[in-house]
Structure formats: C-alpha cells, structure tokens
Write an enzyme that holds these catalytic residues in place. Structure first.
Site, PDB file in Angstrom:
ATOM      1  N   GLY A  61       0.766  -1.240   0.000  1.00 26.54           N
ATOM      2  CA  GLY A  61       0.000   0.000   0.000  1.00 26.54           C
ATOM      3  C   GLY A  61       0.796   1.289   0.000  1.00 26.54           C
ATOM      4  O   GLY A  61       0.215   2.371   0.111  1.00 26.54           O
ATOM      5  N   TRP A  63       2.370   2.916  -2.447  1.00 26.23           N
ATOM      6  CA  TRP A  63       2.009   3.804  -3.555  1.00 26.23           C
ATOM      7  C   TRP A  63       0.616   4.397  -3.361  1.00 26.23           C
ATOM      8  O   TRP A  63       0.385   5.563  -3.675  1.00 26.23           O
ATOM      9  CB  TRP A  63       2.102   3.055  -4.890  1.00 26.23           C
ATOM     10  CG  TRP A  63       3.494   3.016  -5.443  1.00 26.23           C
ATOM     11  CD1 TRP A  63       4.658   3.065  -4.740  1.00 26.23           C
ATOM     12  CD2 TRP A  63       3.855   2.940  -6.822  1.00 26.23           C
ATOM     13  NE1 TRP A  63       5.728   3.011  -5.594  1.00 26.23           N
ATOM     14  CE2 TRP A  63       5.279   2.935  -6.872  1.00 26.23           C
ATOM     15  CE3 TRP A  63       3.140   2.851  -8.002  1.00 26.23           C
ATOM     16  CZ2 TRP A  63       5.980   2.858  -8.073  1.00 26.23           C
ATOM     17  CZ3 TRP A  63       3.838   2.783  -9.214  1.00 26.23           C
ATOM     18  CH2 TRP A  63       5.240   2.784  -9.243  1.00 26.23           C
ATOM     19  N   ASP A  81      -5.764  -5.555  -5.149  1.00 27.64           N
ATOM     20  CA  ASP A  81      -4.746  -6.595  -5.010  1.00 27.64           C
ATOM     21  C   ASP A  81      -5.442  -7.851  -4.515  1.00 27.64           C
ATOM     22  O   ASP A  81      -6.401  -7.779  -3.744  1.00 27.64           O
ATOM     23  CB  ASP A  81      -3.656  -6.177  -4.017  1.00 27.64           C
ATOM     24  CG  ASP A  81      -2.368  -6.968  -4.213  1.00 27.64           C
ATOM     25  OD1 ASP A  81      -2.415  -8.219  -4.115  1.00 27.64           O
ATOM     26  OD2 ASP A  81      -1.316  -6.364  -4.458  1.00 27.64           O
ATOM     27  N   ASP A  97      -8.156 -10.066  -7.817  1.00 29.98           N
ATOM     28  CA  ASP A  97      -7.158 -10.078  -8.881  1.00 29.98           C
ATOM     29  C   ASP A  97      -7.754  -9.368 -10.086  1.00 29.98           C
ATOM     30  O   ASP A  97      -8.722  -9.860 -10.683  1.00 29.98           O
ATOM     31  CB  ASP A  97      -6.787 -11.524  -9.217  1.00 29.98           C
ATOM     32  CG  ASP A  97      -5.677 -11.636 -10.252  1.00 29.98           C
ATOM     33  OD1 ASP A  97      -5.348 -10.616 -10.899  1.00 29.98           O
ATOM     34  OD2 ASP A  97      -5.150 -12.748 -10.433  1.00 29.98           O
ATOM     35  N   ASP A 122       3.122  -1.220  -9.699  1.00 29.36           N
ATOM     36  CA  ASP A 122       4.447  -1.578  -9.181  1.00 29.36           C
ATOM     37  C   ASP A 122       4.542  -3.100  -9.060  1.00 29.36           C
ATOM     38  O   ASP A 122       5.308  -3.619  -8.255  1.00 29.36           O
ATOM     39  CB  ASP A 122       4.674  -0.911  -7.818  1.00 29.36           C
ATOM     40  CG  ASP A 122       6.138  -0.923  -7.398  1.00 29.36           C
ATOM     41  OD1 ASP A 122       7.014  -0.953  -8.289  1.00 29.36           O
ATOM     42  OD2 ASP A 122       6.410  -0.902  -6.183  1.00 29.36           O
ATOM     43  N   LYS A 162       6.172  -0.558 -13.469  1.00 29.50           N
ATOM     44  CA  LYS A 162       7.501  -1.159 -13.301  1.00 29.50           C
ATOM     45  C   LYS A 162       7.809  -2.011 -14.522  1.00 29.50           C
ATOM     46  O   LYS A 162       6.924  -2.662 -15.086  1.00 29.50           O
ATOM     47  CB  LYS A 162       7.533  -2.026 -12.039  1.00 29.50           C
ATOM     48  CG  LYS A 162       8.862  -2.745 -11.829  1.00 29.50           C
ATOM     49  CD  LYS A 162       8.815  -3.655 -10.595  1.00 29.50           C
ATOM     50  CE  LYS A 162       8.860  -2.864  -9.336  1.00 29.50           C
ATOM     51  NZ  LYS A 162       8.934  -3.715  -8.133  1.00 29.50           N
TER      52      LYS A 162
END
Length: 208
Positions: A61, A63, A81, A97, A122, A162
């Site tokens: 958490g 970000w 998440d 998901d 990320d 990322k």
C-alpha cells in the site's frame, strides 16, 4: 533448505542497512517503494489534486498512500490486489485479482463510470532467479496493466509501470507509442543499483 535460509538472512541484512527502509518506518510509509513514486511524481506532477487513480497490485500500500495524500480529498484512489490490504485513509480497497473477470468487474463497479487520470503498477512476479522465466512473467503483468489502462484512462491520461530491463522491453515500448504520445524511463534513487527494475511512464493517452 540451507540456501533458502541463507537467502533470507541476506535479505534481512540488506533491509537493516537500507536507509529507505528506515525512512519509510520513520515517516509512516508502508514500504520503501513509496519513495520511488514520490521521486517520479515530484518530477512529473502526475498526482494532481482531484485526480482519479487506480493502483494495480497495490499491497502493501505504499504507492496508494502517496497517491491519496497527493490527490487530496477531492481525488479518488482505488487500490486492487488479491492480497489483503489494511485500510488506508482516502483509498478504496478491492481484494481481488484485476486480471480475472470477477476482479475487473469489481473495479468497474467502484469506478462507477469515472474516467481515470493515472494507472499505477508496481507489480512484479515472484522471482525465481531464472531470467528466461521471470522476464515473460513480468511482461505478462505489464501487458495486463496496459490493457486495463486502455479501457479506463481519460484522454491525456497516464500509465506508470515497473519494467524489468530485458527481452521484450523494446517491442513493448513500440506498442505503447501507438497509444501514448510520450514515453519516459526512470531509475529512482530508491531502486537498488543492482536491480534490473526501471519505471516507464506513458503519458498523453490517445483513444483510438
């Protein structure tokens, strides 16, 4: 088993010596990764007051914390998440998901028709140490993030993801340029020097 124990001990030593871990604990961030987003946002001004933000694979958490503080009470941050997340002030949390139909539908419901200004990712796969396995897994996550961004972004919106340097990177950037007007790469100071990770910002989204 001994190799796994040794690896865990090395990780613990690295965490203990890491100044960003200490800063995160002192400043109340959930992860050292918060400083990566802070640095990039300080350069690019992505997290504008009132913005709508989606944080993919958000646990633990860090970000989402940064995003919520920077967009302010007039903004809207959704964190999704499959791992559980403790509540974060100013963040709507979905335990699912987003790569499944069920998770995607839950996200759509929470957005309730809002266009998104920024998609954050990320995410990284569980690293095996075998680049031939890890790189395709990483690219699959990035492709999923792009697919989601294309669905929900407002015109002119941005995706920050990322990316591990390696096979498939150049082709991926070429595909992004078909949808985004500007592509920039970042290696934040909080990224460990030995890591292949970098961050790719695709901005000025163009709807086709």
């Amino acid at each position: 088993m001994p190799r796994r124990k040794g690896s865990s001990q090395r990780w613990q030593r690295r965490q203990t010596r890491d100044p960003y871990v200490a800063r995160a604990q002192a400043e109340g961030w959930r992860s050292r990764a918060a400083f990566k987003l802070i640095e990039i946002d300080s350069r690019e001004r992505l997290l504008k007051s009132g913005a709508v933000v989606v944080d993919l694979g958000a646990a633990p958490g860090g970000w989402s914390q940064v995003a919520a503080r920077r967009v302010g009470p007039g903004g809207y941050v959704v964190a999704i998440d499959r791992l559980p997340l403790e509540p974060i002030e100013g963040v709507e949390i979905i335990e699912a998901d987003f790569m499944t139909d069920e998770g995607l539908e839950l996200l759509r419901e929470r957005l309730a028709g809002r266009g998104v200004d920024l998609v954050l990712s990320d995410m990284a796969p569980n690293i095996s140490g075998n680049r031939a396995i890890d790189q395709p897994r990483s690219m699959a996550l990035i492709d999923a993030a792009v697919e989601l961004a294309v669905e929900v972004l407002n015109p002119g919106g941005s995706l920050l993801t990322k990316l591990f340097q390696g096979e498939g990177q150049r082709e991926f950037e070429v595909r992004l340029r078909e949808r985004f007007g500007r592509i920039k790469r970042f290696k934040p100071k909080a990224s460990r020097p030995e890591s292949r990770e970098m961050y790719l910002l695709a901005s000025d989204y163009r709807m086709v």
